[in-house]
Each structure stands twice: as C-alpha cells, then as structure tokens.
Design a protein around this motif. Structure first.
Motif, PDB file in Angstrom:
ATOM      1  N   ALA A 130      13.593  47.716  -4.489  1.00 30.88           N
ATOM      2  CA  ALA A 130      14.861  47.720  -3.750  1.00 30.88           C
ATOM      3  C   ALA A 130      15.508  49.097  -3.762  1.00 30.88           C
ATOM      4  O   ALA A 130      16.124  49.511  -2.766  1.00 30.88           O
ATOM      5  CB  ALA A 130      15.808  46.684  -4.348  1.00 30.88           C
ATOM      6  N   GLN A 131      15.369  49.819  -4.860  1.00 30.95           N
ATOM      7  CA  GLN A 131      15.954  51.149  -4.940  1.00 30.95           C
ATOM      8  C   GLN A 131      15.208  52.123  -4.043  1.00 30.95           C
ATOM      9  O   GLN A 131      15.814  52.974  -3.392  1.00 30.95           O
ATOM     10  CB  GLN A 131      15.957  51.644  -6.388  1.00 30.95           C
ATOM     11  CG  GLN A 131      16.730  52.947  -6.575  1.00 30.95           C
ATOM     12  CD  GLN A 131      16.907  53.304  -8.034  1.00 30.95           C
ATOM     13  OE1 GLN A 131      16.648  52.497  -8.930  1.00 30.95           O
ATOM     14  NE2 GLN A 131      17.358  54.509  -8.302  1.00 30.95           N
ATOM     15  N   PRO A 183      15.559  54.150   3.992  1.00 31.64           N
ATOM     16  CA  PRO A 183      15.797  52.980   4.847  1.00 31.64           C
ATOM     17  C   PRO A 183      15.147  53.054   6.222  1.00 31.64           C
ATOM     18  O   PRO A 183      14.987  52.039   6.889  1.00 31.64           O
ATOM     19  CB  PRO A 183      17.326  52.958   4.976  1.00 31.64           C
ATOM     20  CG  PRO A 183      17.719  54.393   4.834  1.00 31.64           C
ATOM     21  CD  PRO A 183      16.765  54.977   3.842  1.00 31.64           C
ATOM     22  N   ARG A 186      17.207  61.648  -2.277  1.00 34.15           N
ATOM     23  CA  ARG A 186      15.821  61.549  -1.786  1.00 34.15           C
ATOM     24  C   ARG A 186      15.000  62.777  -2.137  1.00 34.15           C
ATOM     25  O   ARG A 186      13.839  62.893  -1.720  1.00 34.15           O
ATOM     26  CB  ARG A 186      15.824  61.339  -0.261  1.00 34.15           C
ATOM     27  CG  ARG A 186      16.256  59.960   0.173  1.00 34.15           C
ATOM     28  CD  ARG A 186      15.926  59.717   1.622  1.00 34.15           C
ATOM     29  NE  ARG A 186      16.763  60.473   2.527  1.00 34.15           N
ATOM     30  CZ  ARG A 186      17.878  59.985   3.090  1.00 34.15           C
ATOM     31  NH1 ARG A 186      18.262  58.756   2.799  1.00 34.15           N
ATOM     32  NH2 ARG A 186      18.585  60.714   3.915  1.00 34.15           N
ATOM     33  N   ARG A 189      13.631  51.300  -1.336  1.00 34.64           N
ATOM     34  CA  ARG A 189      14.005  50.918   0.034  1.00 34.64           C
ATOM     35  C   ARG A 189      15.379  51.479   0.399  1.00 34.64           C
ATOM     36  O   ARG A 189      15.597  51.934   1.526  1.00 34.64           O
ATOM     37  CB  ARG A 189      13.994  49.403   0.171  1.00 34.64           C
ATOM     38  CG  ARG A 189      14.289  48.913   1.593  1.00 34.64           C
ATOM     39  CD  ARG A 189      14.079  47.417   1.736  1.00 34.64           C
ATOM     40  NE  ARG A 189      14.976  46.659   0.871  1.00 34.64           N
ATOM     41  CZ  ARG A 189      14.590  45.970  -0.184  1.00 34.64           C
ATOM     42  NH1 ARG A 189      13.315  45.940  -0.544  1.00 34.64           N
ATOM     43  NH2 ARG A 189      15.469  45.302  -0.918  1.00 34.64           N
ATOM     44  N   ALA A 190      16.307  51.478  -0.548  1.00 32.99           N
ATOM     45  CA  ALA A 190      17.640  52.016  -0.283  1.00 32.99           C
ATOM     46  C   ALA A 190      17.600  53.529  -0.062  1.00 32.99           C
ATOM     47  O   ALA A 190      18.366  54.068   0.741  1.00 32.99           O
ATOM     48  CB  ALA A 190      18.577  51.671  -1.431  1.00 32.99           C
ATOM     49  N   LEU A 191      16.701  54.206  -0.766  1.00 29.03           N
ATOM     50  CA  LEU A 191      16.575  55.656  -0.604  1.00 29.03           C
ATOM     51  C   LEU A 191      15.922  56.034   0.723  1.00 29.03           C
ATOM     52  O   LEU A 191      16.243  57.070   1.312  1.00 29.03           O
ATOM     53  CB  LEU A 191      15.756  56.240  -1.757  1.00 29.03           C
ATOM     54  CG  LEU A 191      16.432  56.302  -3.126  1.00 29.03           C
ATOM     55  CD1 LEU A 191      15.420  56.705  -4.194  1.00 29.03           C
ATOM     56  CD2 LEU A 191      17.592  57.295  -3.098  1.00 29.03           C
TER      57      LEU A 191
END
Length: 250
Positions: free
Chosen positions: A150-151, A157, A108, A153-155
């Motif tokens: 999506a990436q 959450p 991040r 969002r994964a970083l």
C-alpha cells in the motif's frame, strides 16, 4: 532498580504509538503493551504531563506528543545513521575494492547520505546530498522492496510518478511490483545502466527494530567487471551489521 520497569513500560507505549497511523484508544494500548488498564491510564497520564503523549478527549484516543517529536528531530540532528555506517561502509569498500554508498528514501527519491569511493574507480553521480529516482536505483529498490504494498502504491499512483533517465527502468506500478518481487526473491536489488550507462549497482536494505527499511547499502561497479552475486554477499554482510546496530535484522 524500581524505576526500570516503569521506564520500560513507557518506552513500549511510545514505540507502539509511533507504529500506529492514527491515535488509538486506551484499550488498544492495554492490549498491545500487556498492561493492566489502571496502570496504562496512570502511565499515559504521566507521559501526557511530560508532553510525550497527547490525549484527544473528544475522540477518547491517545497519540504522540510534541516531546516525542523533539526526541525524533534530535535523533536526526545527531545523524546517527551516518555516524554508525561510516566505518562499516569503508570496510566494505576495502573488501570489494568498489565504491559504496548509503541512501535513504525521500518521497519517491533516494537521498544519498554517505559515500566512500574506491581509488581508481570511475566518478559517480551518487554524491552526498544528491537525490535520484528510487525506482531506478539499486538502493531505492532495496528499500521499496521492504515496504508494504500500500505504501509503494501511494508513492507511485500513476505513470506520471515514474522518471526515465536513459530509456530503462519501470514505467508503471505493475512493472515496479514485478521488479520488487524479483528483488525480494533474489535477496538483493540490482540496477544496470539505468542511472549511468556502463555502471551497475547491487544493494541490500538495512532494517530497524520494526523490520522497517532504514537505508539502502549499495556498491557500484563497471558493468561486467565483477560478479554481482559476490558483491551482493558483501553488501548484505554490511547491511546486516547496520541492522543489528539499530536493533533490527536483515
């Protein structure tokens, strides 16, 4: 040279496997690389013998082997990004008379890997080796704006993933998405006082051959002392040059 077509096919297979999140069946390689099934089978078998491909027999799938990893780590050891970017970054500083830096995404955060400081400009916290929250920096936002939703969002959450340095910057995924959408529409990322009060930055991402962001190219200046659009045009020029040298485009 008869070896060239075979080498080209092997590189296409490697590039395809590297772009996949999981090992794939032989049929997927056949379709993606435009190979006859028999040719694809013999090719991946030869690549398996050399360690570049691994065959998961129970799953009837193929993935990257250890030799491919060794090539990747060798690439990292040689630091080609820094080597290639050093002169273009220096030329950018000469053109705009402001300090410039190059940063890559690291979780991040962004990790600053190259910096060129203009004479007489204020000191910066973005020294080589420093990590800062990607969502707060212009270079981080430039890179995040080019990643799949999506990436991102994964970083990020939850709200706990966001860092507040000076009471500014996004504090939720929805706020970050809005900011990244504005970045894409504008064509460059901006940041004003969110890293260091009184200083602003503009940034553009350099892309690789898969249109994936390699790094953020940024210029930092005293807020109000320069036109961000004019600076961004020069930063974009440097980002496009780096992209072209890595087989991509901005």
């Amino acid at each position: 040279m008869p070896q060239v077509p075979a080498a080209t096919r092997a590189l296409r297979v490697l590039r395809y496997l590297a772009s996949q999140p999981d090992p794939v069946p032989l049929e997927a390689i056949v379709r993606a690389c435009g190979l006859p099934r028999s040719s694809a089978y013999h090719l991946v078998t030869a690549m398996e013998a050399e360690g570049f491909v691994v065959h998961l027999a129970d799953e009837h799938r193929y993935g990257l082997g250890v030799a491919a990893f060794e090539v990747g780590t060798g690439y990292a050891r040689q630091a080609p990004l820094q080597r290639i970017a050093r002169r273009p970054l220096a030329e950018l500083v000469d053109r705009v008379q402001q300090s410039a830096h190059l940063a890559v995404l690291h979780g991040r955060d962004v990790l600053y890997v190259l910096e060129d400081r203009a004479p007489g400009r204020p000191p910066l916290v973005t020294d080589v080796g420093v990590r800062l929250p990607a969502a707060l920096t212009a270079s981080g936002r430039a890179v995040l704006a080019r990643l799949p939703a999506a990436q991102v969002r994964a970083l990020f959450p939850s709200a706990a993933a966001f860092v507040d340095r000076h009471g500014a910057g996004p504090t939720s995924l929805s706020a970050l998405r809005t900011l990244l959408a504005e970045t894409r529409q504008r064509g460059y990322a901006v940041e004003s006082g969110e890293v260091t009060p009184g200083l602003s930055s503009v940034a553009v991402a350099a892309l690789d051959h898969n249109e994936h962001p390699l790094a953020g190219v940024a210029v930092t200046y005293e807020t109000g002392s320069a036109d961000p659009g004019e600076l961004a045009a020069e930063v974009g020029r440097t980002a496009r040059l780096l992209s072209a040298r890595f087989g991509g485009r901005s």
